[in-house]
Motif scaffolding. Structure first.
Motif, mmCIF file in Angstrom:
data_model
loop_
_atom_site.group_PDB
_atom_site.id
_atom_site.type_symbol
_atom_site.label_atom_id
_atom_site.label_comp_id
_atom_site.label_asym_id
_atom_site.label_seq_id
_atom_site.Cartn_x
_atom_site.Cartn_y
_atom_site.Cartn_z
ATOM 1 N N PHE A 244 -4.636 -1.122 14.662
ATOM 2 C CA PHE A 244 -3.211 -1.303 14.969
ATOM 3 C C PHE A 244 -3.002 -2.715 15.533
ATOM 4 C CE2 PHE A 244 0.320 -1.157 17.997
ATOM 5 C CZ PHE A 244 1.349 -0.679 17.204
ATOM 6 N N LYS A 245 -3.815 -3.092 16.514
ATOM 7 C CA LYS A 245 -3.698 -4.427 17.117
ATOM 8 C C LYS A 245 -4.086 -5.510 16.110
ATOM 9 C CE LYS A 245 -2.739 -5.279 20.840
ATOM 10 N NZ LYS A 245 -1.416 -5.612 21.351
ATOM 11 N N TYR A 246 -5.142 -5.275 15.349
ATOM 12 C CA TYR A 246 -5.625 -6.264 14.390
ATOM 13 C C TYR A 246 -4.572 -6.585 13.331
ATOM 14 C CZ TYR A 246 -8.557 -8.445 10.836
ATOM 15 O OH TYR A 246 -9.084 -9.318 9.919
ATOM 16 N N MET B 141 0.853 -1.182 0.000
ATOM 17 C CA MET B 141 0.000 0.000 0.000
ATOM 18 C C MET B 141 0.897 1.243 0.000
ATOM 19 S SD MET B 141 -2.898 1.170 2.733
ATOM 20 C CE MET B 141 -4.275 0.512 1.840
ATOM 21 N N ASN B 142 0.596 2.155 -0.875
ATOM 22 C CA ASN B 142 1.351 3.403 -0.967
ATOM 23 C C ASN B 142 0.738 4.463 -0.062
ATOM 24 O OD1 ASN B 142 3.201 2.506 -2.887
ATOM 25 N ND2 ASN B 142 1.820 3.016 -4.568
ATOM 26 N N ARG B 143 1.590 5.215 0.559
ATOM 27 C CA ARG B 143 1.154 6.299 1.441
ATOM 28 C C ARG B 143 0.274 7.293 0.694
ATOM 29 N NH1 ARG B 143 3.257 8.405 6.242
ATOM 30 N NH2 ARG B 143 2.808 10.612 6.480
ATOM 31 N N GLU B 144 0.616 7.569 -0.554
ATOM 32 C CA GLU B 144 -0.115 8.560 -1.352
ATOM 33 C C GLU B 144 -1.543 8.114 -1.661
ATOM 34 O OE1 GLU B 144 2.978 7.266 -2.487
ATOM 35 O OE2 GLU B 144 3.960 8.845 -1.336
ATOM 36 N N TYR C 67 0.799 1.033 7.822
ATOM 37 C CA TYR C 67 1.844 0.755 8.815
ATOM 38 C C TYR C 67 2.193 -0.729 8.858
ATOM 39 C CZ TYR C 67 2.021 5.541 10.189
ATOM 40 O OH TYR C 67 2.203 6.895 10.156
ATOM 41 N N GLN C 68 1.208 -1.581 8.676
ATOM 42 C CA GLN C 68 1.497 -3.017 8.601
ATOM 43 C C GLN C 68 2.437 -3.296 7.429
ATOM 44 O OE1 GLN C 68 -1.586 -5.608 7.123
ATOM 45 N NE2 GLN C 68 -0.979 -7.254 8.532
ATOM 46 N N SER C 69 2.205 -2.635 6.299
ATOM 47 C CA SER C 69 3.021 -2.873 5.104
ATOM 48 C C SER C 69 4.478 -2.446 5.291
ATOM 49 C CB SER C 69 2.416 -2.172 3.886
ATOM 50 O OG SER C 69 2.632 -0.772 3.933
ATOM 51 N N ILE C 70 4.739 -1.551 6.232
ATOM 52 C CA ILE C 70 6.124 -1.131 6.501
ATOM 53 C C ILE C 70 6.625 -1.682 7.838
ATOM 54 C CG2 ILE C 70 6.002 0.933 5.033
ATOM 55 C CD1 ILE C 70 5.742 2.605 7.640
ATOM 56 N N GLY C 71 5.912 -2.673 8.359
ATOM 57 C CA GLY C 71 6.330 -3.315 9.600
ATOM 58 C C GLY C 71 6.252 -2.421 10.819
#
Length: 140
Positions: free
Chosen positions: A133-135, A1-4, A26-30
């Motif tokens: 976030f938790k999920y 997923m891209n931030r943009e 955030y999940q995509s960037i760990g």
């Protein structure tokens, strides 16, 4: 997923999807945000500190009405900015989630007939951010 690609639409109909999209990113960037030669993690504790403030705001608006939360909303906005200045991951989160701008929008609506709905929506948006976030696997 891209931030943009992440669009934040603050409304009763879209805040859940917005929160999901923020946390999918955030999940995509760990859950790591680059900071110079290292990276900083976005943590559950950081988010729960913000959630504690919005939970208090929710309780006040439910018992006393929207005008009673003006000072708490201002404090929440300042707290977001302060914590963003202390930590790169928090700054990235605050900017991506648009929480300061949304808080400012809610503040501008406090004199409207539907002010309570705006305040509740902000509180639920913050709750949804923590839940996703938790999920999506965020940790402390």
């Amino acid at each position: 997923m891209n931030r943009e690609d992440i669009k934040i639409n603050f409304s009763k109909k879209s805040y859940v999807d917005s929160a999901s999209n923020v946390m999918k990113y955030y999940q995509s960037i760990g859950f790591k945000v680059p900071s110079g030669k290292r990276s900083e993690n976005l943590t559950n504790t950081q988010l729960r500190n913000f959630l504690a403030i919005t939970s208090s705001i929710y309780n006040i608006v439910m018992s006393q009405g929207p005008e009673a939360v003006r000072d708490k909303l201002l404090y929440f906005k300042i707290h977001l900015i302060y914590q963003a200045g202390r930590n790169v991951a928090v700054k990235d989160f605050v900017e991506l989630s648009k929480l300061p701008a949304i808080t400012e929008k809610v503040l501008s609506k406090l004199d409207d007939d539907d002010a309570k709905e705006y305040v509740i929506c902000l509180c639920r948006y913050m709750e949804a951010l923590v839940a996703y976030f938790k999920y999506y696997g965020g940790k402390d």
